[in-house]
Enzyme design. Structure first.
Site, mmCIF file in Angstrom:
data_model
loop_
_atom_site.group_PDB
_atom_site.id
_atom_site.type_symbol
_atom_site.label_atom_id
_atom_site.label_comp_id
_atom_site.label_asym_id
_atom_site.label_seq_id
_atom_site.Cartn_x
_atom_site.Cartn_y
_atom_site.Cartn_z
ATOM 1 C CB ALA A 103 -0.905 -0.004 1.227
ATOM 2 C CE LYS A 104 5.993 0.796 -3.338
ATOM 3 N NZ LYS A 104 5.244 -0.325 -3.939
ATOM 4 N NE ARG A 105 -3.085 3.761 1.559
ATOM 5 C CZ ARG A 105 -3.360 3.123 0.419
ATOM 6 N NH1 ARG A 105 -2.395 2.826 -0.409
ATOM 7 N NH2 ARG A 105 -4.599 2.788 0.105
#
Ligand SMILES: O=C(O)c1cc(=O)[nH]c(=O)n1[C@@H]1O[C@H](COP(=O)(O)O)[C@@H](O)[C@H]1O
EC number: 4.1.1.23
Length: 308
Positions: A103-105
């Site tokens: 998700a690379k949040r």
């Protein structure tokens, strides 16, 4: 409470693999039996995505530590895409496969906390680990660490990504003479030391591209307790022989991710469009043989580390 690094390592040892297969459903690579000109509604596309993921998981689950859905490929179809992702997570778990939500949040603290709850606390979108962007600073990634710890889950912080332009920002030299990615590695080292499990690894992993083996070596010296998630094998040009430096002397400490190189070999190996007509069985064979080949190549490198 069990440290998720130990769970990941146990899966790797028990299944004798360090391979992670990415679930990046790019529908333009789907053969006609999954999706064709007559099936183009969002509903039909999302049904095809789940069918594709099920097929991939069926073929690879014995050969992988984890699957890694990349969220963009689901978000593009709105709520139906998210439903396909939820069903995929559920299906992977039913096959005893770890799920890494790519998700690379990362955001300001309270928002990161909400993201961490979404991905790590057992809700419909919750997997076992999540990729996190650390470039907002420690109040952006600490909530992921806290919530992962409370829920016996894990995360991978981006450090040195596999893409060609990653140097533009990540390799910038700071006032103290350190590159940005090495500074983040230094900053989190103490956190990884205090959160290690029985195998000496922390549930705070880091992402290092397979395309940058010499950087991996430098990062490893600073971060001995962080498991590396290593994307970039195959389609992005990294070769199995580049991977030795990512592993420790026991062949642990890294998991190697490949998406297109496993799931779309049936079309990448063909110069024409005949792959569109392949059968479900042909596609399944292509995916399982690609996964087995990648698993074996990685195993050869990680267990013969010093002779490569
Ligand atoms: O976090 C990731 O997984 C990731 C980090 C990185 O540095 N590079 C990278 O390619 N990825 C992801 O890994 C996958 C790579 O796909 P393939 O190049 O097809 O194996 C994509 O889903 C990317 O978003």
């Amino acid at each position: 409470m069990k440290n998720f690094a130990d769970t990941l390592i146990e899966h790797s040892i028990n299944k004798n693999t360090a391979l992670v297969v990415g679930l990046d459903p790019e529908v333009s690579y789907f053969p006609d039996f999954l999706l064709n000109a007559d099936k183009q509604s969002t509903e039909e596309i999302c049904e095809a995505i789940f069918e594709f993921n099920k097929l991939v998981i069926d073929e690879v689950h014995e050969h992988v530590v984890a699957v890694k859905p990349q969220l963009a490929y689901y978000e593009v179809y709105g709520s139906l895409g998210i439903k396909a992702l939820e069903e995929t997570i559920k299906y992977a778990r039913s096959k005893n496969v770890i799920v890494i939500n790519d998700a690379k949040r990362g955001d300001i603290g309270p928002t990161s906390k909400a993201y961490a709850k979404a991905f790590l606390t057992g809700g419909a979108l919750s997997g076992d680990m999540v990729t996190v962007n650390p470039f907002l600073g420690s109040d952006g990634y600490n909530p992921f660490i806290e919530i992962a710890q409370e829920n016996c889950k894990g995360l991978f912080l981006l450090l040195k990504t596999s893409n060609p332009s990653s140097y533009e920002i990540q390799d910038l030299t700071l006032q103290n003479g350190e590159t940005l990615y090495m500074q983040i590695a230094k900053d989190i080292n103490i956190l990884t030391e205090t959160t290690k499990g029985e195998n000496n690894y922390s549930f705070i992993g880091t992402v290092i591209g397979a395309t940058y083996p010499s950087d991996a070596k430098r990062i490893r010296e600073l971060l001995p307790h962080s498991i590396f998630l290593v994307p970039g094998l195959g389609a992005q040009g990294a070769k199995a022989e580049d991977l030795a430096v990512f592993f420790d002397e026991n062949g642990l400490g890294a998991v190697i991710s490949s998406s297109r190189g496993i799931t779309y070999n049936y079309c990448f190996r063909k110069k024409d469009e005949t792959w569109r007509n392949i059968s479900r069985e042909q596609m399944a064979r292509s995916i399982s043989s690609s996964a087995i080949e990648a698993k074996n190549q990685i195993n050869q490198v990680r267990f013969n580390k010093y002779s490569v």
